[in-house]
Motif scaffolding. Structure first.
Motif, PDB file in Angstrom:
ATOM      1  N   VAL A   1       0.857  -1.186   0.000  1.00  5.65           N
ATOM      2  CA  VAL A   1       0.000   0.000   0.000  1.00  5.65           C
ATOM      3  C   VAL A   1       0.892   1.234   0.000  1.00  5.65           C
ATOM      4  O   VAL A   1       1.668   1.451   0.937  1.00  5.65           O
ATOM      5  N   GLU A   2       0.764   2.033  -1.064  1.00  7.35           N
ATOM      6  CA  GLU A   2       1.553   3.267  -1.174  1.00  7.35           C
ATOM      7  C   GLU A   2       0.808   4.446  -0.547  1.00  7.35           C
ATOM      8  O   GLU A   2      -0.431   4.458  -0.508  1.00  7.35           O
ATOM      9  N   SER A   3       1.566   5.420  -0.113  1.00  5.82           N
ATOM     10  CA  SER A   3       1.003   6.662   0.396  1.00  5.82           C
ATOM     11  C   SER A   3       2.011   7.783   0.194  1.00  5.82           C
ATOM     12  O   SER A   3       3.182   7.516  -0.113  1.00  5.82           O
TER      13      SER A   3
ATOM     14  N   SER B   1       5.752   6.473   0.696  1.00  7.89           N
ATOM     15  CA  SER B   1       5.982   5.304   1.540  1.00  7.89           C
ATOM     16  C   SER B   1       5.199   4.126   0.998  1.00  7.89           C
ATOM     17  O   SER B   1       4.141   4.295   0.387  1.00  7.89           O
ATOM     18  N   CYS B   2       5.720   2.947   1.242  1.00  9.74           N
ATOM     19  CA  CYS B   2       5.070   1.711   0.821  1.00  9.74           C
ATOM     20  C   CYS B   2       5.084   0.767   2.015  1.00  9.74           C
ATOM     21  O   CYS B   2       6.165   0.398   2.495  1.00  9.74           O
ATOM     22  N   ALA B   3       3.898   0.410   2.490  1.00  8.59           N
ATOM     23  CA  ALA B   3       3.774  -0.513   3.610  1.00  8.59           C
ATOM     24  C   ALA B   3       3.519  -1.912   3.084  1.00  8.59           C
ATOM     25  O   ALA B   3       2.601  -2.125   2.285  1.00  8.59           O
ATOM     26  N   ALA B   4       4.325  -2.862   3.534  1.00 12.46           N
ATOM     27  CA  ALA B   4       4.217  -4.240   3.082  1.00 12.46           C
ATOM     28  C   ALA B   4       3.647  -5.117   4.180  1.00 12.46           C
ATOM     29  O   ALA B   4       3.949  -4.950   5.359  1.00 12.46           O
ATOM     30  N   SER B   5       2.822  -6.067   3.773  1.00 14.49           N
ATOM     31  CA  SER B   5       2.277  -7.055   4.704  1.00 14.49           C
ATOM     32  C   SER B   5       2.170  -8.381   3.976  1.00 14.49           C
ATOM     33  O   SER B   5       2.317  -8.460   2.759  1.00 14.49           O
ATOM     34  N   GLY B   6       1.937  -9.437   4.722  1.00 15.79           N
ATOM     35  CA  GLY B   6       1.841 -10.753   4.117  1.00 15.79           C
ATOM     36  C   GLY B   6       3.156 -11.488   4.232  1.00 15.79           C
ATOM     37  O   GLY B   6       3.692 -11.622   5.322  1.00 15.79           O
ATOM     38  N   ARG B   7       3.715 -11.912   3.120  1.00 14.85           N
ATOM     39  CA  ARG B   7       4.918 -12.724   3.137  1.00 14.85           C
ATOM     40  C   ARG B   7       6.178 -11.872   3.297  1.00 14.85           C
ATOM     41  O   ARG B   7       7.157 -12.043   2.592  1.00 14.85           O
ATOM     42  N   THR B   8       6.146 -10.928   4.223  1.00 16.88           N
ATOM     43  CA  THR B   8       7.319 -10.073   4.397  1.00 16.88           C
ATOM     44  C   THR B   8       8.496 -10.826   4.955  1.00 16.88           C
ATOM     45  O   THR B   8       9.636 -10.417   4.817  1.00 16.88           O
ATOM     46  N   PHE B   9       8.218 -11.991   5.599  1.00 14.99           N
ATOM     47  CA  PHE B   9       9.319 -12.784   6.116  1.00 14.99           C
ATOM     48  C   PHE B   9      10.178 -13.326   4.985  1.00 14.99           C
ATOM     49  O   PHE B   9      11.269 -13.815   5.205  1.00 14.99           O
TER      50      PHE B   9
END
Length: 127
Positions: free
Chosen positions: A5-7, A21-29
């Motif tokens: 998700v960009e902002s 900014s770009c917020a990452a979620s999910g397979r961030t590992f």
């Protein structure tokens, strides 16, 4: 996959600055390599900047070198694009992208190298 998700987009005068900014979620590992791309109306998507998953290697397109800086904070799962000395030709929708299978130091400059994309954020630079 990684959700992105960009902002931070908006309207700015030439010579001004914005920070995306770009917020990452999910397979961030999976420690993804990250990139920023942009697409202006009537033009093809173009590469802007990339950063390795360990943050130790970055690459910027010639058109933005010296004005834009990509960075990441893996503790917060975010990637940023600091944009200074903006020009009207920087006007575009900016997209964040992630590649979930990456070497620690690798950067990727082609859209086909990435497997997850954000929805984009509009940047408009007025003259």
């Amino acid at each position: 996959q990684v959700q992105l998700v960009e902002s931070g987009g908006g309207l700015v005068q030439a010579g001004g600055s914005l920070r995306l900014s770009c917020a990452a979620s999910g397979r961030t590992f999976s420690r993804p390599a990250m990139g920023w791309f942009r697409q202006a109306p009537g033009k093809e998507r173009e590469f802007v900047a990339a950063i390795s998953w360990n943050g130790g290697n970055t690459y910027h397109a010639d058109s933005v070198k010296g004005r834009f800086t990509i960075s990441r904070d893996n503790a917060k799962n975010t990637v940023n694009l600091q944009m200074n000395s903006l020009k009207p030709e920087d006007t575009a929708v900016y997209y964040c992208a992630a590649r979930t299978s990456a070497n620690a130091w690798s950067v990727y400059t082609k859209g086909g190298h990435y497997d997850s994309w954000g929805q984009g954020t509009q940047v408009t630079v007025s003259s």
